[in-house]
Design an enzyme around this catalytic site. Structure first.
Site, PDB file in Angstrom:
ATOM      1  N   GLU A 227       0.855  -1.180   0.000  1.00  0.00           N
ATOM      2  CA  GLU A 227       0.000   0.000   0.000  1.00  0.00           C
ATOM      3  C   GLU A 227       0.896   1.235   0.000  1.00  0.00           C
ATOM      4  OE1 GLU A 227      -2.499   1.506   3.545  1.00  0.00           O
ATOM      5  OE2 GLU A 227      -3.842   0.172   2.438  1.00  0.00           O
ATOM      6  N   SER A 253      -4.126   3.238  -0.093  1.00  0.00           N
ATOM      7  CA  SER A 253      -4.997   3.279   1.075  1.00  0.00           C
ATOM      8  C   SER A 253      -6.357   3.819   0.664  1.00  0.00           C
ATOM      9  CB  SER A 253      -4.378   4.179   2.144  1.00  0.00           C
ATOM     10  OG  SER A 253      -5.342   4.586   3.085  1.00  0.00           O
TER      11      SER A 253
END
Length: 360
Positions: A227, A253
């Site tokens: 991420e 995210s």
């Protein structure tokens, strides 16, 4: 049994609700994996695009608003079942889908609409927070009146032939043209890790307004599909950040904002075109935030412009950029998973093990 509940209709219902909430792009990994395990149709970029075009966004919470209410307010306003009441009136749900309660979705919604629990929650939001539930979860007519667009666009093109994803509503409105189309054509600066890209942002003058950052090697085979929130967060808080686009085969995210394009497929280490871009290449980005259509295309260089088709051929003829390789700290079990999921269809099939494909 679980297979009576996890059906094609249930999977599509989940996609519809995700669109109405403007939910995290991480569902693009989770839901195909669930569909695969249940033996259901695995949604591809065309399915996601179709549903996001059909379904209005109805919820006003962080991080994309239009008012950034905390997500607990959506719960107090009625949460998922409240949103589904609006969706059923639009005919967007499969109400005959069986649920874990043993009743159908339609029967559950009949109960919810007249339940004491619903009345208590909505009343408490008004009394404690002084906020009407209808200011958090809109009716479709109110959402339309306020000009609230659907959240997610799935651009394709010669850089992302399998697809990519961007939260188009999270692109700064000031860089979107009057016709509601985001356009960015510029030279790329390429990086083979998020760490290298962050270092470039910290180096004064290395990244400037108008740049297109390409972060390759962030997919399953490179990092386990990390991420990249540090990068999107940094761009959000830089004064010129809204004028910089980011394209990567990593993921984001749920609170990422800006012109950030993730899940680019195929990933670089699977031979994807993103791994063949070079510093100075010119890339064209187009996102119609109203029609939810978009494209990511390599169009040559300033000295030698190319059509999309010519650009695709040039990328196909190139070798992968030097330095694109798996992270040295990637555990063996993650490397094995990455290899098996690639054979199984990669990111856009949920990064799963498809035994039939693996053994074929």
């Amino acid at each position: 049994t679980a297979r009576d509940i996890l059906t094609d209709k249930a999977i599509e219902n989940a996609m519809v609700i995700h669109a109405a909430f403007g939910g995290s792009t991480n569902l693009l990994l989770h839901l195909p994996a669930i569909a695969h395990a249940a033996g259901c149709h695995i949604p591809d970029v065309r399915d996601w695009s179709r549903i996001n075009k059909e379904v209005p966004r109805l919820v006003s919470v962080l991080p994309i608003g239009p008012v950034n209410y905390p997500t607990v307010f959506a719960f107090m306003a009625g949460g998922v079942p409240e949103v589904m009441l609006h969706l059923r009136r639009l005919g967007l749900l499969h109400e005959d889908a069986l649920t874990v309660t043993g009743a159908t979705l339609g029967e559950n919604l009949d109960w919810w609409e007249h339940s004491e629990r619903r009345a208590i929650l909505r009343k408490r939001l008004e009394e404690v927070d002084g906020l009407s539930p209808d200011e958090v979860i809109f009716t479709p007519d109110e959402a339309r009146r306020r000009g609230i667009g659907s959240t997610v666009t799935f651009p394709t093109g010669n850089i992302a032939p399998e697809g990519s994803v961007v939260k188009s509503t999270a692109i700064d409105p000031s860089v979107i043209d009057a016709d509601k189309v985001f356009r960015h054509t510029g030279k790329v600066k390429t990086f083979t890790s998020e760490k290298a890209a962050i270092a470039a942002l910290k180096e004064h003058g290395r990244i400037v307004a108008g740049d297109i950052m390409i972060v390759m090697g962030g997919g399953p085979k490179g990092t386990g599909m990390e991420e990249t929130y540090q990068l999107t967060s940094a761009l959000k808080h830089l004064p010129f950040g809204k004028h910089v686009s980011l394209i990567t085969d990593a993921r984001f995210s749920g609170v990422s904002t800006g012109a950030c394009f993730g899940h680019v497929g195929p990933e670089a280490l699977a031979g994807g075109p993103i791994g063949k871009l070079r510093d100075g290449d010119v890339v064209e980005i187009v996102v119609d935030t109203e029609k939810l259509e978009g494209s990511l295309n390599f169009i040559g260089t300033e000295e030698e412009p190319l059509s999309y088709e010519e650009g695709a051929r040039v990328l196909a003829s190139r070798s992968m950029q030097e330095g694109v390789e798996p992270d040295a700290d990637l555990p063996d079990d993650t490397r094995l998973w990455a290899a098996l999921q690639e054979v199984s269809g990669g990111t856009w099939r949920g990064n799963v093990y498809d035994v039939e494909r693996i053994l074929a």
